[in-house]
Design a protein around this motif. Structure first.
Motif, mmCIF file in Angstrom:
data_model
loop_
_atom_site.group_PDB
_atom_site.id
_atom_site.type_symbol
_atom_site.label_atom_id
_atom_site.label_comp_id
_atom_site.label_asym_id
_atom_site.label_seq_id
_atom_site.Cartn_x
_atom_site.Cartn_y
_atom_site.Cartn_z
ATOM 1 N N GLU A 6 -4.569 -1.126 -2.982
ATOM 2 C CA GLU A 6 -3.093 -0.978 -3.669
ATOM 3 C C GLU A 6 -2.582 0.023 -4.143
ATOM 4 O O GLU A 6 -1.440 0.291 -3.942
ATOM 5 N N PRO A 7 -3.474 0.972 -4.799
ATOM 6 C CA PRO A 7 -2.894 2.426 -5.355
ATOM 7 C C PRO A 7 -2.237 3.198 -4.463
ATOM 8 O O PRO A 7 -1.570 4.189 -4.766
ATOM 9 N N ASP A 8 -2.651 3.232 -3.195
ATOM 10 C CA ASP A 8 -2.363 4.154 -2.115
ATOM 11 C C ASP A 8 -0.912 3.509 -1.307
ATOM 12 O O ASP A 8 -0.414 4.310 -0.834
ATOM 13 N N PHE A 9 -0.710 2.407 -1.938
ATOM 14 C CA PHE A 9 0.537 1.717 -1.127
ATOM 15 C C PHE A 9 1.748 2.364 -1.527
ATOM 16 O O PHE A 9 1.834 2.888 -2.917
ATOM 17 N N GLN A 10 2.796 2.352 -0.846
ATOM 18 C CA GLN A 10 4.101 3.300 -1.183
ATOM 19 C C GLN A 10 5.002 2.315 -2.120
ATOM 20 O O GLN A 10 5.038 1.151 -1.856
ATOM 21 N N ARG A 11 5.963 2.873 -2.743
ATOM 22 C CA ARG A 11 6.764 2.067 -3.792
ATOM 23 C C ARG A 11 7.872 1.308 -2.946
ATOM 24 O O ARG A 11 8.396 0.210 -3.630
ATOM 25 N N HIS A 12 8.318 1.557 -1.853
ATOM 26 C CA HIS A 12 9.243 0.846 -1.115
ATOM 27 C C HIS A 12 8.645 -0.173 0.047
ATOM 28 O O HIS A 12 9.281 -0.722 0.977
#
Length: 231
Positions: A6-12
């Motif tokens: 999850e921390p590596d997933f992007q904001r959009h």
């Protein structure tokens, strides 16, 4: 696995993630359009969950999860045979649909696309395998569309549905059951607002009509509760 990736997933990326939903994706899309990014690269991945190459996905997972037992379990999950016509057939590629794990696996794979788009400075929105990129000219849209096609083909081994993909303008673009129409307000030239797709609107009205029938044997409070749930 969720806390690891999850921390590596992007904001959009809005699909199947904590505190994110379809409403966020639609709101971001509208913001992009009303900021002047009105040439939209709309790409439909061809049978995404059936086309995922196992080795590509497992390599991405192995970079963060070095546990052999976990990877062995994932391989078993991915290669579970399919019952077709009463016979079990081996699964060579693809991710089983309907499992709580499948959305996470799709996000792990398509996060590589997100990072590519972020690195190029593009405005985009992705909800699971539904994604669109927003640029300011048709020429740019063609260039971006071609480069994304090559990235998906060469890096992620994913084919696109050419018939359903293309360059859209807001008035011909749909996202997660919504369309976009001009506001037609004074001093708001080129601005758009959300509108529910005709089919979705028809389904909503049909359900509302049923819930408001006098012949349904429910109390007034229960009727109001059901209407609010529908809304």
């Amino acid at each position: 696995m969720q806390p690891v990736f999850e921390p590596d997933f992007q904001r959009h990326s809005y699909g199947f993630r904590p505190k994110r939903n379809a409403h966020g994706a639609i709101t971001q899309s509208l913001e992009n359009i009303n900021s002047g990014y009105q040439d939209i690269v709309d790409i439909d991945l061809k049978s995404f969950f059936d086309e995922v190459e196992h080795y590509v996905l497992l390599e991405l997972i192995y970079k963060k999860v070095k546990c052999k037992a976990t990877l062995k379990l994932l391989r078993c999950f991915l290669r579970a045979p399919i019952l077709i016509g009463g016979k079990l057939q081996k699964r060579r590629k693809g991710v089983p649909q309907g499992s709580p794990l499948s959305p996470l696996l799709s996000n792990i794979l398509l996060n590589e696309l997100d990072k590519e788009l972020e690195g190029r400075g593009h405005r985009y929105v992705r909800y699971a395998d539904d994604f669109s990129v927003y640029v300011q000219s048709k020429k740019s849209a063609k260039r971006v569309g071609n480069s994304i096609y090559k990235f998906l083909r060469d890096k992620l081994q994913l084919p696109i549905n050419r018939e359903k993909s293309g360059i859209r303008r807001p008035s011909t673009f749909n996202l997660l059951g919504y369309g976009f129409v001009s506001t037609y307000k004074k001093n708001e030239k080129g601005k758009y607002q959300l509108v529910v797709k005709q089919l979705k609107w028809a389904v909503f009205k049909s359900k509302l009509k049923y819930l408001t029938k006098k012949t349904i044997p429910v109390s007034f409070e229960e009727r109001i509760l059901r209407i609010n749930q529908l809304i």
